[in-house]
Design a protein around this motif. Structure first.
Motif, short mmCIF file in Angstrom:
data_model
loop_
_atom_site.label_atom_id
_atom_site.label_comp_id
_atom_site.label_asym_id
_atom_site.label_seq_id
_atom_site.Cartn_x
_atom_site.Cartn_y
_atom_site.Cartn_z
N ARG A 174 65.32 34.44 32.02
CA ARG A 174 65.46 33.39 31.02
C ARG A 174 66.54 32.36 31.37
O ARG A 174 67.17 31.77 30.50
CB ARG A 174 65.74 33.99 29.63
N LEU A 175 66.74 32.18 32.67
CA LEU A 175 67.64 31.14 33.14
C LEU A 175 66.89 29.83 33.37
O LEU A 175 67.50 28.78 33.57
CB LEU A 175 68.33 31.57 34.44
N LEU A 176 65.57 29.92 33.36
CA LEU A 176 64.73 28.75 33.60
C LEU A 176 63.47 28.91 32.75
O LEU A 176 62.87 29.98 32.71
CB LEU A 176 64.35 28.67 35.09
N SER A 177 63.09 27.86 32.04
CA SER A 177 61.88 27.93 31.23
C SER A 177 60.66 27.66 32.09
O SER A 177 60.73 26.94 33.09
CB SER A 177 61.94 26.91 30.08
N PHE A 178 59.52 28.20 31.68
CA PHE A 178 58.30 28.06 32.48
C PHE A 178 57.92 26.60 32.75
O PHE A 178 57.59 26.25 33.89
CB PHE A 178 57.15 28.81 31.80
N PRO A 179 57.93 25.69 31.76
CA PRO A 179 57.52 24.31 32.05
C PRO A 179 58.36 23.64 33.14
O PRO A 179 57.87 22.76 33.85
CB PRO A 179 57.71 23.61 30.69
N GLY A 204 56.51 34.42 31.04
CA GLY A 204 56.81 33.20 31.79
C GLY A 204 56.71 33.42 33.29
O GLY A 204 56.16 32.60 34.02
N GLY A 205 57.24 34.55 33.79
CA GLY A 205 57.16 34.85 35.21
C GLY A 205 55.72 35.01 35.68
O GLY A 205 55.36 34.55 36.77
N LYS A 206 54.90 35.65 34.85
CA LYS A 206 53.49 35.81 35.20
C LYS A 206 52.78 34.46 35.23
O LYS A 206 51.90 34.22 36.07
CB LYS A 206 52.81 36.75 34.21
N LEU A 207 53.16 33.57 34.31
CA LEU A 207 52.55 32.24 34.28
C LEU A 207 52.92 31.42 35.51
O LEU A 207 52.12 30.63 36.00
CB LEU A 207 52.97 31.50 33.01
N VAL A 208 54.15 31.62 36.03
CA VAL A 208 54.55 30.92 37.26
C VAL A 208 53.64 31.34 38.41
O VAL A 208 53.11 30.50 39.16
CB VAL A 208 56.02 31.22 37.61
N ALA A 209 53.44 32.65 38.57
CA ALA A 209 52.58 33.17 39.64
C ALA A 209 51.14 32.71 39.45
O ALA A 209 50.45 32.33 40.41
CB ALA A 209 52.65 34.69 39.68
N LEU A 210 50.67 32.72 38.20
CA LEU A 210 49.30 32.30 37.92
C LEU A 210 49.12 30.81 38.20
O LEU A 210 48.08 30.40 38.74
CB LEU A 210 48.96 32.60 36.46
N THR A 211 50.12 30.00 37.85
CA THR A 211 50.05 28.56 38.13
C THR A 211 49.95 28.30 39.63
O THR A 211 49.17 27.46 40.09
CB THR A 211 51.28 27.85 37.56
N HIS A 212 50.75 29.03 40.40
CA HIS A 212 50.71 28.91 41.86
C HIS A 212 49.32 29.24 42.39
O HIS A 212 48.77 28.54 43.25
CB HIS A 212 51.77 29.86 42.44
N PHE A 213 48.75 30.31 41.87
CA PHE A 213 47.42 30.75 42.31
C PHE A 213 46.35 29.73 41.94
O PHE A 213 45.51 29.36 42.76
CB PHE A 213 47.10 32.12 41.68
N VAL A 214 46.38 29.25 40.70
CA VAL A 214 45.38 28.29 40.23
C VAL A 214 45.46 26.99 41.02
O VAL A 214 44.44 26.38 41.38
CB VAL A 214 45.55 28.03 38.71
N LEU A 215 46.69 26.54 41.30
CA LEU A 215 46.87 25.31 42.08
C LEU A 215 46.21 25.43 43.45
O LEU A 215 45.47 24.54 43.89
CB LEU A 215 48.36 25.00 42.24
N ASN A 216 46.47 26.54 44.15
CA ASN A 216 45.95 26.70 45.51
C ASN A 216 44.45 26.95 45.54
O ASN A 216 43.75 26.46 46.44
CB ASN A 216 46.70 27.83 46.22
N LEU A 234 54.01 25.34 25.29
CA LEU A 234 54.20 26.68 25.85
C LEU A 234 55.67 27.07 25.90
O LEU A 234 56.00 28.26 25.85
CB LEU A 234 53.62 26.76 27.27
N GLN A 235 56.56 26.10 26.01
CA GLN A 235 57.99 26.38 26.13
C GLN A 235 58.51 27.20 24.95
O GLN A 235 59.42 28.01 25.08
CB GLN A 235 58.77 25.07 26.25
N ASN A 236 57.91 27.01 23.78
CA ASN A 236 58.37 27.74 22.60
C ASN A 236 57.81 29.15 22.51
O ASN A 236 58.26 29.94 21.69
CB ASN A 236 57.95 26.97 21.33
N THR A 237 56.81 29.45 23.36
CA THR A 237 56.19 30.77 23.30
C THR A 237 56.53 31.64 24.49
O THR A 237 56.17 32.81 24.53
CB THR A 237 54.66 30.63 23.22
N VAL A 238 57.21 31.08 25.51
CA VAL A 238 57.54 31.83 26.73
C VAL A 238 59.00 32.18 26.73
O VAL A 238 59.82 31.33 26.44
CB VAL A 238 57.18 30.99 27.97
#
Length: 324
Positions: free
Chosen positions: A77-82, A252-264, A320-324
């Protein structure tokens, strides 16, 4: 086959990975603490995040390392997902530095780099551990020089390992399995995407896979469009480590990995039909088959990140920032 292919590939790959890890550890020691602060403070907008992700990946020489660090910051929680969206886009651009350097065909520099870096490291050891000159041994620049020499040594090992791996090209070209793969790829480039994804997921290094593709392209064993399809797959395969790192973490961490995957994956789907056009553009900018592969990866990653950047400004992410 064992002596011509398996032993050289295992030896070269081991040296290559050791070099990559040395570079990553040394560069992390040089810039790591400052990069962590920068990742936290310089991601106010997706554009800032993209710039920071590009610089961080270029400095650490590992898009996976930056993505995993980002996931850790979100989990803590040092960095928000967005605020990570731009970073994820930037990692794909920053990772092109390694392949562009390889594409310069500077493999002959491997031995001089290894000798020079070892000599520099030995001098720092003599000054610091042996205390030949105590005043110099306490200097801050001495530790910086030591880390820099280790990073240069890692790059030299990377070049040496890649040279060994690429030496198997003629032997692989004569194998029945390679003929079978090229025949299938001639009918559908999806075979190249699948091969790039599987190989990168297995070895956890897209640079190693792309380096092999450069070797095959150099000897004329692989058409450029097939090489590009493998690059697209390698970009997908590099997401595996981040996906594994996100297991058991926060949403939030899972969403970061998922975003990376979806982008590629999205980038591969978008650009695969235009592999021929991408190959033509890369050839126009290049001086050799190896540099064509490197330029194709750079064009692809820059284009994907810039196309996705406006999406990062949509209000959806702020919700999403308010839910992660």
């Amino acid at each position: 086959m064992i002596h011509a292919i398996i032993i050289p590939i295992l030896m070269g790959f081991s040296i290559f990975l050791c070099g990559m890890k040395l570079m990553e550890l040394a560069l992390h020691r040089l810039t790591g603490p400052r990069l962590l602060d920068a990742l936290h403070s310089s991601t106010a907008t997706p554009l800032h995040g993209l710039a920071m992700g590009t610089v961080s990946t270029a400095l650490l020489q590992s898009s996976t390392a930056v993505t995993v660090i980002t996931i850790g910051l979100v989990n803590a929680r040092l960095l928000s997902f967005p605020r990570t969206l731009g970073i994820v886009l930037g990692t794909n651009i920053g990772t092109c530095l390694t392949t562009e350097l390889i594409g310069l065909n500077i493999h002959a520099l491997a031995v001089p780099l290894l000798i020079g870096s070892f000599g520099t490291w030995l001098l720092t050891a003599l000054f610091k551990e042996m205390r030949l000159l105590p005043r110099i041994g306490q200097s801050a620049w001495l530790e910086t020089s030591r880390s820099a020499s280790v990073a240069v040594c890692g790059f030299g090992m990377l070049l040496a390992g890649l040279t060994i791996m690429q030496s198997i090209g003629p032997a692989v070209e004569q194998s029945a399995l390679f003929d079978w793969f090229m025949a299938r790829s001639a009918n559908s480039l999806l075979w190249g995407v699948a091969a790039g994804t599987a190989l990168t997921a297995a070895v956890h290094s897209s640079s190693a896979v792309i380096g092999l593709v450069m070797g095959f392209a150099t000897i004329g064993a692989m058409p450029l469009d097939v090489g590009i399809s493998i690059i697209l797959g390698a970009n997908i395969g590099t997401c595996v480590t981040a996906m594994l790192a996100s297991i058991g973490g926060s949403r939030g961490g899972k969403l970061v990995a998922l975003t990376h995957f979806v982008l590629n994956v999205g980038g591969a789907i978008l650009f695969l039909p235009f592999a021929g056009e991408l190959a033509a553009a890369a050839e126009w900018l290049s001086h050799s088959p190896a540099s064509s592969i490197a330029h194709a990866q750079t064009i692809y990653n820059v284009a994907c990140s810039l196309l996705a950047l406006p999406v990062c400004y949509l209000p959806f992410w702020r919700k999403l920032q308010n839910t992660v």
